[in-house]
Design a protein around this motif. Structure first.
Motif, PDB file in Angstrom:
ATOM      1  N   PHE A 225      41.879  35.723  42.122  1.00 16.24           N
ATOM      2  CA  PHE A 225      40.555  36.221  41.780  1.00 16.24           C
ATOM      3  C   PHE A 225      40.135  37.375  42.691  1.00 16.24           C
ATOM      4  O   PHE A 225      39.613  38.392  42.229  1.00 16.24           O
ATOM      5  N   GLU A 226      40.377  37.237  43.985  1.00 13.67           N
ATOM      6  CA  GLU A 226      39.955  38.277  44.919  1.00 13.67           C
ATOM      7  C   GLU A 226      40.646  39.596  44.645  1.00 13.67           C
ATOM      8  O   GLU A 226      40.113  40.667  44.928  1.00 13.67           O
ATOM      9  N   SER A 229      39.003  40.878  40.856  1.00 23.13           N
ATOM     10  CA  SER A 229      37.569  40.819  40.545  1.00 23.13           C
ATOM     11  C   SER A 229      36.824  42.108  40.855  1.00 23.13           C
ATOM     12  O   SER A 229      35.704  42.299  40.378  1.00 23.13           O
ATOM     13  N   ASN A 230      37.398  43.006  41.631  1.00 20.50           N
ATOM     14  CA  ASN A 230      36.692  44.225  42.006  1.00 20.50           C
ATOM     15  C   ASN A 230      36.923  45.384  41.045  1.00 20.50           C
ATOM     16  O   ASN A 230      36.310  46.449  41.211  1.00 20.50           O
ATOM     17  N   PHE A 254      38.352  34.377  34.045  1.00 21.65           N
ATOM     18  CA  PHE A 254      37.085  34.916  34.548  1.00 21.65           C
ATOM     19  C   PHE A 254      35.916  33.992  34.217  1.00 21.65           C
ATOM     20  O   PHE A 254      34.969  33.864  34.997  1.00 21.65           O
ATOM     21  N   HIS A 257      35.691  31.356  36.760  1.00 23.68           N
ATOM     22  CA  HIS A 257      35.166  31.874  38.028  1.00 23.68           C
ATOM     23  C   HIS A 257      33.741  32.417  37.885  1.00 23.68           C
ATOM     24  O   HIS A 257      33.214  33.021  38.826  1.00 23.68           O
ATOM     25  N   ASN A 258      33.129  32.205  36.694  1.00 23.52           N
ATOM     26  CA  ASN A 258      31.758  32.662  36.452  1.00 23.52           C
ATOM     27  C   ASN A 258      31.616  34.152  36.782  1.00 23.52           C
ATOM     28  O   ASN A 258      30.652  34.595  37.406  1.00 23.52           O
ATOM     29  N   HIS A 259      32.610  34.931  36.333  1.00 19.87           N
ATOM     30  CA  HIS A 259      32.652  36.360  36.637  1.00 19.87           C
ATOM     31  C   HIS A 259      32.688  37.145  35.333  1.00 19.87           C
ATOM     32  O   HIS A 259      33.397  36.785  34.400  1.00 19.87           O
ATOM     33  N   SER A 260      31.932  38.221  35.292  1.00 17.99           N
ATOM     34  CA  SER A 260      31.881  39.055  34.103  1.00 17.99           C
ATOM     35  C   SER A 260      32.463  40.427  34.406  1.00 17.99           C
ATOM     36  O   SER A 260      32.091  41.063  35.397  1.00 17.99           O
ATOM     37  N   VAL A 261      33.381  40.883  33.564  1.00 15.82           N
ATOM     38  CA  VAL A 261      33.971  42.212  33.712  1.00 15.82           C
ATOM     39  C   VAL A 261      34.363  42.702  32.327  1.00 15.82           C
ATOM     40  O   VAL A 261      34.737  41.904  31.455  1.00 15.82           O
TER      41      VAL A 261
END
Length: 306
Positions: A225-226, A229-230, A254, A257-261
């Motif tokens: 993820f790290e 994620s950027n 994603f 990981h509760n991440h939006s992209v």
């Protein structure tokens, strides 16, 4: 990839007498040396893939480490019930090896296309899914299989695939960096990765816009993820249906990981494909030839690039 697989399997069989290869009456020109050197660890099961899967499960239950080998759609779709009930459900260390992923056998028509296999295999509980992009990744996958025996689907191209890079750089687990560029990350799996790399070399030769990484392990998904994620835009490319493959796995990743992209999925569209022809011709129809990828990734660069 076939040669890389059989070479790795031969090395495994030399030190482990429990390694066992079953083929579905094909692989000629590839498996003969293995058959000659390890006659007690080889069986041609004939055109009977369901029986072959059952025999592999039986061998595994007695301590063997069987590998099933056939053209991609035959050891998967044809014997799915046996894989589900006898291998995945029981957790037996059978490796289902498919050769000819995607449109590799394009001239033989839809019956020989492997466009939904990743989705089906990912859905089976306990099934590891591997999709290497070049001979080096095949060897890496085989080492993983040797170190951690479990139900595994190993999806190969055909043969003659060139290496993506001379030396491996930036490897973390099963995520392999091919191009280190800008803020658009392209994730590719399988032999289409080389075509993606060639397309990016044309439209982004200075590596200012695109980064490219391969993802040989689709389940569990080999992403950190790290590390991803950027990026502000993710593009997935696969010679597989846009449903259930790498793109779907990345979206699930994603979401977990509760991440939006912004994520764009390039693959085979959800449509009936009745055409047949060369692998390159079929890729072009699906928007996956080098020229089509140059156009489609160029559009991404225009809309989301620097």
């Amino acid at each position: 990839m076939r040669d890389a697989f059989i070479n790795s399997l031969t090395r495994m069989a030399e030190v482990d007498k429990d390694v066992f290869l079953l083929v579905g009456d094909l692989g000629f020109g590839v498996v003969e040396t293995f058959e000659k050197n390890f006659p007690g660890q080889y069986l041609n099961a004939g055109v009977a893939e369901q029986n072959m899967a059952g025999m592999a499960a039986g061998l595994a239950s007695q301590g063997f480490k069987p590998f099933i080998y056939s053209i991609a759609n035959f050891p998967t779709f044809r014997c799915l019930e046996q894989i589900r009930n006898d291998i995945a459900h029981t957790g037996l260390p059978v490796v289902i090896v498919s050769v000819g992923a995607g449109f590799s056998y394009g001239n033989l028509g839809y019956s020989h296309y492997a466009l939904e296999d990743i989705a089906i295999m990912r859905a089976l509980p306990g099934m590891r899914v591997l999709s290497p992009g070049d001979p080096q990744e095949v060897a890496d996958c085989m080492r993983l299989i040797q170190e951690d025996p479990k139900p595994t689907y190993l999806r190969l191209g055909k043969n003659g695939e060139s290496s993506l890079i001379e030396s491996v750089t930036g490897v973390t687990g099963f995520q392999r960096r091919i191009r280190k560029g800008g803020q658009i990350l392209v994730l590719a799996t399988g032999s289409i990765a080389k075509t993606v790399d060639d397309a990016l070399e044309v439209i982004d030769p200075d590596q200012e816009i695109f980064s490219l990484e391969t993802v040989p392990q689709l389940k569990p998904l080999g992403l950190e993820f790290e590390r991803v994620s950027n990026f502000r835009t993710i593009v997935t490319v696969e010679e597989h249906s846009v449903i259930g493959g790498l793109g779907s796995a990345v979206l699930e990743f994603f979401n977990d990981h509760n991440h939006s992209v912004k994520t764009l999925l390039l693959g085979v569209p959800d449509a009936v494909i009745s055409n047949q022809g060369s692998s390159e011709y079929m890729r072009s129809l699906a928007g996956l030839s080098q020229g089509e990828l140059e156009r489609r990734l160029g559009d991404v660069a225009y809309k989301h690039g620097k």
